[in-house]
Design an enzyme around this catalytic site. Structure first.
Site, short mmCIF file in Angstrom:
data_model
loop_
_atom_site.label_atom_id
_atom_site.label_comp_id
_atom_site.label_asym_id
_atom_site.label_seq_id
_atom_site.Cartn_x
_atom_site.Cartn_y
_atom_site.Cartn_z
N ASP A 1 0.79 -1.08 -0.13
CA ASP A 1 0.09 0.04 -0.07
C ASP A 1 1.07 1.27 0.12
O ASP A 1 1.58 1.39 0.75
CB ASP A 1 -1.11 0.12 1.06
CG ASP A 1 -1.90 -1.13 1.16
OD1 ASP A 1 -2.18 -1.67 -0.04
OD2 ASP A 1 -2.78 -1.19 2.10
N ASP B 1 -14.40 -5.05 -4.27
CA ASP B 1 -14.47 -4.95 -2.76
C ASP B 1 -15.90 -5.50 -2.47
O ASP B 1 -16.81 -4.65 -2.86
CB ASP B 1 -14.11 -3.55 -2.25
CG ASP B 1 -12.76 -3.20 -2.45
OD1 ASP B 1 -11.93 -4.12 -2.75
OD2 ASP B 1 -12.39 -1.96 -2.43
#
Lengths: 252, 209
Positions: free
Chosen positions: A11, A130
């Protein structure tokens, strides 16, 4: 025989890695290029960057990271986060990404995946889904990094992105992400059973057994994990040796 | 020595450029171009290819004189040329991706969709798979049998003459993943994305006499 892939995910926020801090061998713990290199040298099958920079003005930062990483890592590189249009994809691919992961923009308009896969080829278009459980065996799609709920059924959406040219699905369980309690195997199974493109499992890995579950029970073609690798709990090589010992074929 | 990567505006060739640049460092001069003159005067050619068979062939044909120049180079003069992925597939007579499309007809054969056995095998064939070496190949020098290479494709090249096949890989059936005939080479896998072992194949190609 095709091997199951292990994909460490980094990330990146404003050009710095936000999770990985515990590599002892790192000179600069926040440098995404250096971390990607360590993963690639350690046997990662692919590298994934997720740009979680909030602002739109910082696209150049991630492009620069991709450029530098691509000159040193000779395994496939997937980049996602904030990809809104064809130009964003072009820029990432020219910088050296091999695949681009798109999410919110596809939920808004399914034609985006069609247009992108026609222009660049399905092989480089990954759709990130997601999903969050809303009732037994039912999951809805969320956008904007899991903040916004939609009324779209995740399984139907997965079929739809396949139909429109996605080359792979990166499936993250919002319920499991960050919990270290394992992938949502039911969700994975529901989607791998009704699609014919590879699915990458994401969200919830805390032990090596979870990787095994994602592949064997969930039917994933690849498993993505962040924290178990970042914090040095396991090396990629250990994960592969473990899976291999349980008869899951991996590239050793 | 001049090695040229043909940039014909088809797909993403950044990774090919990066890997060849890494291997070529201080050894050979590397050019990335679609300039016919430069291609003609180079010693070796790399023909990448991403996207569909049709889009790659269309893009090649758009550049005036490119197809003939490549043919003179690789087929008439038998100078070394390496096709990667769709770059290899285009050697065939015909391809069926998107629409039936004529290929370069350098090696008799066709390019068809991999038989996924009613969904038993996911497509695209993405990831690391072992290559089974079928014959000695100059670009496989010091490459062990069953080495892992990185694949991303849904279509396979089926040559008529099986003697051109230098390696296969197992995915639903034995898929042709490397060919060699004279100085014409092609890989279905991506050596540029296949870690150190892939770079070794690139080095072998660059070092060819």
């Amino acid at each position: 025989m095709l091997k199951n892939r292990i994909i460490p995910c980094l990330d990146v926020k404003n050009g710095r890695v936000v999770k990985g801090i515990n590599f002892v061998e790192l000179k600069d713990a926040g440098d995404p290029v250096e971390q990607a290199k360590i993963y690639s040298d350690g046997g990662a099958d692919e590298i994934c960057f997720l740009d979680i920079t909030a602002s739109n003005e910082n696209r150049e930062t991630i492009l620069d990271i991709v450029r530098k990483t691509a000159k040193e890592c000779f395994v496939p590189l997937t980049v996602g986060g904030g990809v809104r249009n064809i130009q964003n994809i072009t820029d990432l691919l020219l910088a050296g990404a091999d695949k681009v992961s798109i999410n919110t923009a596809v939920v808004k308009d399914i034609n985006f995946v069609k247009e992108a896969s026609k222009k660049f080829g399905s092989q480089c278009i990954v759709v990130a889904i997601d999903a969050k459980k809303i009732s037994d065996k039912k999951w809805n799609v969320f956008t904007h990094g899991g903040r916004n709920k939609t009324e779209i059924d995740a399984v139907e959406f997965a079929k739809n992105v396949e139909k429109n040219g996605a080359g792979e699905i990166l499936l993250t369980s919002m319920d499991k992400d960050g919990t270290k309690s394992g992938y949502d195997v039911d969700l994975l199974k529901s989607i791998t059973e009704c699609t014919n493109i590879p699915v990458i499992a994401s969200g919830g890995v805390g032990t090596l057994d979870h990787l095994y579950d994602g592949i064997v029970k969930g039917g994933a073609s690849a498993v993505l994990a962040a924290s178990i690798f970042h914090y040095g709990e396991f090396k990629i090589k250990e994960a592969k040796e473990y899976l291999n010992s349980k008869n899951v074929s991996v590239r050793l | 020595m001049n090695v040229t990567i043909v940039d014909y505006q088809s797909g993403n060739i950044s990774s090919v450029i990066n890997s060849f640049t890494e291997v070529a460092k201080g050894k050979v001069n590397l050019e990335v171009t679609s300039d016919i003159k430069k291609i003609k005067s180079s010693d070796k050619i790399v023909l990448p290819g991403q996207g569909s068979f049709k889009s790659c062939v269309d893009s090649l044909n758009k550049i005036n004189g490119l197809v003939d120049t490549l043919k003179d180079f690789a087929i008439i003069n038998k100078k070394p040329l390496l096709g990667i992925c769709v770059g290899l597939q285009m050697f065939a007579d015909i391809g069926y991706e998107e629409a039936e499309t004529k290929g370069l007809s350098w090696i008799p054969g066709k390019v068809s969709k991999i038989d996924n056995q009613n969904g038993k095998f996911k497509l695209p064939h993405i990831g690391w798979n072992e290559i089974e070496i079928q014959k000695e190949s100059k670009i496989f020098k010091d490459i062990k049998n069953k080495s892992h290479m990185y694949f991303v494709h849904s279509y396979e090249f089926i040559p008529e003459d099986k003697s051109v096949i230098s390696a296969t890989t197992d995915y639903s059936s034995k898929i042709v993943c490397s060919i060699e005939r004279d100085n014409l080479f092609g890989t279905q896998f991506h050596p540029e994305k296949s870690d150190k072992i892939g770079l070794k194949i690139i080095e072998n190609f660059i070092k060819l006499k």
